[in-house]
Design an enzyme around this catalytic site. Sequence first.
Site, PDB file in Angstrom:
ATOM      1  N   LEU A  10       0.969  -1.012   0.378  1.00 44.80           N
ATOM      2  CA  LEU A  10       0.186  -0.206   0.640  1.00 44.80           C
ATOM      3  C   LEU A  10       0.853   1.544   0.041  1.00 44.80           C
ATOM      4  CD1 LEU A  10      -2.703  -0.795   2.384  1.00 44.80           C
ATOM      5  CD2 LEU A  10      -2.661  -1.510   0.231  1.00 44.80           C
ATOM      6  N   GLY A  55       0.968  -5.417   1.245  1.00 44.30           N
ATOM      7  CA  GLY A  55      -0.723  -4.937   0.333  1.00 44.30           C
ATOM      8  C   GLY A  55      -0.102  -6.069  -0.560  1.00 44.30           C
ATOM      9  N   ASN A  78       4.808  -7.238   6.176  1.00 45.58           N
ATOM     10  CA  ASN A  78       5.830  -7.726   7.155  1.00 45.58           C
ATOM     11  C   ASN A  78       5.546  -6.212   7.721  1.00 45.58           C
ATOM     12  OD1 ASN A  78       5.612  -5.584   4.845  1.00 45.58           O
ATOM     13  ND2 ASN A  78       7.671  -4.953   4.790  1.00 45.58           N
ATOM     14  N   GLU A  79       3.727  -6.155   8.248  1.00 49.84           N
ATOM     15  CA  GLU A  79       3.495  -4.424   8.925  1.00 49.84           C
ATOM     16  C   GLU A  79       3.742  -4.941  10.239  1.00 49.84           C
ATOM     17  OE1 GLU A  79       1.728  -6.809   6.225  1.00 49.84           O
ATOM     18  OE2 GLU A  79       0.276  -5.654   5.886  1.00 49.84           O
TER      19      GLU A  79
HETATM   20  C1  LIG Z   1      -6.818  -3.380  15.728  1.00 51.76           C
HETATM   21  C2  LIG Z   1      -7.641  -3.148  13.959  1.00 51.76           C
HETATM   22  C3  LIG Z   1      -6.398  -3.137  12.666  1.00 51.76           C
HETATM   23  C4  LIG Z   1      -6.485  -3.029  11.566  1.00 51.76           C
HETATM   24  C5  LIG Z   1      -5.338  -2.897  10.399  1.00 51.76           C
HETATM   25  C6  LIG Z   1      -5.199  -2.100  10.974  1.00 51.76           C
HETATM   26  C7  LIG Z   1      -3.676  -1.170  10.548  1.00 51.76           C
HETATM   27  C8  LIG Z   1      -3.499  -1.738   8.609  1.00 51.76           C
HETATM   28  C9  LIG Z   1      -2.210  -0.898   8.213  1.00 51.76           C
HETATM   29  C10 LIG Z   1      -1.961  -0.896   6.738  1.00 51.76           C
HETATM   30  C11 LIG Z   1      -1.695  -1.777   6.399  1.00 51.76           C
HETATM   31  C12 LIG Z   1      -0.880  -1.598   5.199  1.00 51.76           C
HETATM   32  C13 LIG Z   1       0.061  -3.066   4.539  1.00 51.76           C
HETATM   33  C14 LIG Z   1       0.805  -2.127   4.031  1.00 51.76           C
HETATM   34  O1  LIG Z   1       1.291  -2.472   2.457  1.00 51.76           O
HETATM   35  S1  LIG Z   1       2.385  -0.838   4.150  1.00 51.76           S
HETATM   36  C15 LIG Z   1       2.830  -1.276   2.928  1.00 51.76           C
HETATM   37  C16 LIG Z   1       4.522  -2.212   2.847  1.00 51.76           C
HETATM   38  N1  LIG Z   1       5.302  -2.068   2.507  1.00 51.76           N
HETATM   39  C17 LIG Z   1       6.988  -2.052   2.099  1.00 51.76           C
HETATM   40  O2  LIG Z   1       6.820  -2.406   3.456  1.00 51.76           O
HETATM   41  C18 LIG Z   1       8.013  -2.143   1.391  1.00 51.76           C
HETATM   42  C19 LIG Z   1       8.397  -0.233   1.714  1.00 51.76           C
HETATM   43  N2  LIG Z   1       8.970  -0.678   0.122  1.00 51.76           N
HETATM   44  C20 LIG Z   1      10.958  -1.000  -0.019  1.00 51.76           C
HETATM   45  O3  LIG Z   1      11.040  -1.922   0.464  1.00 51.76           O
HETATM   46  C21 LIG Z   1      11.433  -0.847  -1.372  1.00 51.76           C
HETATM   47  O4  LIG Z   1      10.962   0.790  -1.828  1.00 51.76           O
HETATM   48  C22 LIG Z   1      11.298  -1.799  -2.029  1.00 51.76           C
HETATM   49  C23 LIG Z   1      11.731  -2.784  -2.206  1.00 51.76           C
HETATM   50  C24 LIG Z   1       9.861  -2.634  -2.521  1.00 51.76           C
HETATM   51  C25 LIG Z   1      11.752  -0.861  -3.432  1.00 51.76           C
HETATM   52  O5  LIG Z   1      12.988  -0.418  -3.529  1.00 51.76           O
HETATM   53  P1  LIG Z   1      13.245   0.250  -4.836  1.00 51.76           P
HETATM   54  O6  LIG Z   1      14.875   0.473  -4.013  1.00 51.76           O
HETATM   55  O7  LIG Z   1      13.506   0.096  -5.727  1.00 51.76           O
HETATM   56  O8  LIG Z   1      12.745   1.270  -4.307  1.00 51.76           O
HETATM   57  P2  LIG Z   1      13.238   3.162  -3.209  1.00 51.76           P
HETATM   58  O9  LIG Z   1      14.200   4.038  -4.067  1.00 51.76           O
HETATM   59  O10 LIG Z   1      12.747   2.279  -1.976  1.00 51.76           O
HETATM   60  O11 LIG Z   1      11.684   3.103  -3.226  1.00 51.76           O
HETATM   61  C26 LIG Z   1      11.332   4.151  -4.668  1.00 51.76           C
HETATM   62  C27 LIG Z   1      10.394   5.323  -3.860  1.00 51.76           C
HETATM   63  O12 LIG Z   1       9.055   5.564  -3.623  1.00 51.76           O
HETATM   64  C28 LIG Z   1       9.007   5.421  -1.906  1.00 51.76           C
HETATM   65  N3  LIG Z   1       8.058   4.007  -1.308  1.00 51.76           N
HETATM   66  C29 LIG Z   1       8.611   2.669  -0.924  1.00 51.76           C
HETATM   67  N4  LIG Z   1       8.183   2.108  -0.900  1.00 51.76           N
HETATM   68  C30 LIG Z   1       6.450   2.812  -0.602  1.00 51.76           C
HETATM   69  C31 LIG Z   1       4.929   2.234  -0.091  1.00 51.76           C
HETATM   70  N5  LIG Z   1       4.699   1.461   0.427  1.00 51.76           N
HETATM   71  N6  LIG Z   1       4.649   3.762   0.383  1.00 51.76           N
HETATM   72  C32 LIG Z   1       5.086   5.021   0.178  1.00 51.76           C
HETATM   73  N7  LIG Z   1       6.042   5.232  -0.789  1.00 51.76           N
HETATM   74  C33 LIG Z   1       6.390   3.849  -0.644  1.00 51.76           C
HETATM   75  C34 LIG Z   1      10.714   5.273  -1.426  1.00 51.76           C
HETATM   76  O13 LIG Z   1      10.520   5.807  -0.106  1.00 51.76           O
HETATM   77  C35 LIG Z   1      10.932   6.479  -2.657  1.00 51.76           C
HETATM   78  O14 LIG Z   1      10.150   7.267  -2.412  1.00 51.76           O
HETATM   79  P3  LIG Z   1      11.158   8.702  -3.374  1.00 51.76           P
HETATM   80  O15 LIG Z   1      12.476   8.544  -2.857  1.00 51.76           O
HETATM   81  O16 LIG Z   1      11.630   8.776  -4.331  1.00 51.76           O
HETATM   82  O17 LIG Z   1       9.954   9.971  -3.189  1.00 51.76           O
END
Ligand SMILES: CCCCC/C=C\C/C=C\C=C\CC(=O)SCCNC(=O)CCNC(=O)[C@H](O)C(C)(C)COP(=O)(O)OP(=O)(O)OC[C@H]1O[C@@H](n2cnc3c(N)ncnc32)[C@H](O)[C@@H]1OP(=O)(O)O
Length: 203
Positions: A10, A55, A78-79
């Site tokens: 997400l 997600g 990995n939440e």
């Molecule tokens: C009691 C009741 C409870 C109810 C429920 C409650 C809560 C549930 C809530 C939420 C559930 C959420 C589920 C999710 O999916 S959370 C997202 C999890 N994702 C991650 O942890 C992945 C994070 N990203 C990475 O590890 C890497 O980006 C990846 C390995 C995918 C790719 O690596 P790469 O080196 O190619 O890319 P980056 O340079 O790291 O990233 C580029 C750019 O994008 C930004 N970014 C990456 N992932 C996310 C993301 N998921 N959301 C927002 N932004 C993201 C990163 O910061 C870089 O940004 P910028 O510097 O270019 O601006």
Amino acid sequence: MVPNIFSAGLDITEFYQKKPEETDAFWRTLQDVFLRLYGSKLVTIAAISGHSPAGGCLLAMACDYRVMATGKYTIGLNETLLGIIAPFWFIETMKNTIGHRETEKSLQLGKLYSPEQAENIGLVDQICPPDDVLGCARKEMVKWLKIPDHARILTKQLMRNELINNLSSKRKEDIYNFTSFVQKDSIQRSLGLYLESLKKKKS
Ligand SMILES: CCCCC/C=C\C/C=C\C=C\CC(=O)SCCNC(=O)CCNC(=O)[C@H](O)C(C)(C)COP(=O)(O)OP(=O)(O)OC[C@H]1O[C@@H](n2cnc3c(N)ncnc32)[C@H](O)[C@@H]1OP(=O)(O)O
């Protein structure tokens, strides 16, 4: 298909420093997407071209079959590593995929699996070289399409309806839980730190 990333999960910026009505709408959309995909009458095969955290893993698990690229990629829910928790329907979907015990370990540890580990525990069904993921998915699709549609669809519904009905009947409550959870100051702080750490990793 994007090389190296199937889905980064997400978009955290959709629930970081947002108004409650915005996070409500975001979560409602995610529920819609999941219910449509998990309940689809079509055969759905995920061609996981790279990383698939949180997600992204949920979307893949909502499909009927998963093919993942070999390489330095990871998949899993990995939440907990982000200081958040997987909602009940993420948990149930994972239990339906890899079983109760493996899900319990996986979720508490926020485990991200390599393609080989994911195949071993049944989180993905097959691993393939990155340039052949789509080819492997297509081959598998041919097998599934040979099964009489009505029988396959009814079987899928029998396997999946319990979760679909459960989520469908609890949508409002689930949205409320999500928004009240992510709006907490402590959770907002964790999300902010996590976003910063992603950016730092990049630089
Ligand atoms: C009691 C009741 C409870 C109810 C429920 C409650 C809560 C549930 C809530 C939420 C559930 C959420 C589920 C999710 O999916 S959370 C997202 C999890 N994702 C991650 O942890 C992945 C994070 N990203 C990475 O590890 C890497 O980006 C990846 C390995 C995918 C790719 O690596 P790469 O080196 O190619 O890319 P980056 O340079 O790291 O990233 C580029 C750019 O994008 C930004 N970014 C990456 N992932 C996310 C993301 N998921 N959301 C927002 N932004 C993201 C990163 O910061 C870089 O940004 P910028 O510097 O270019 O601006």
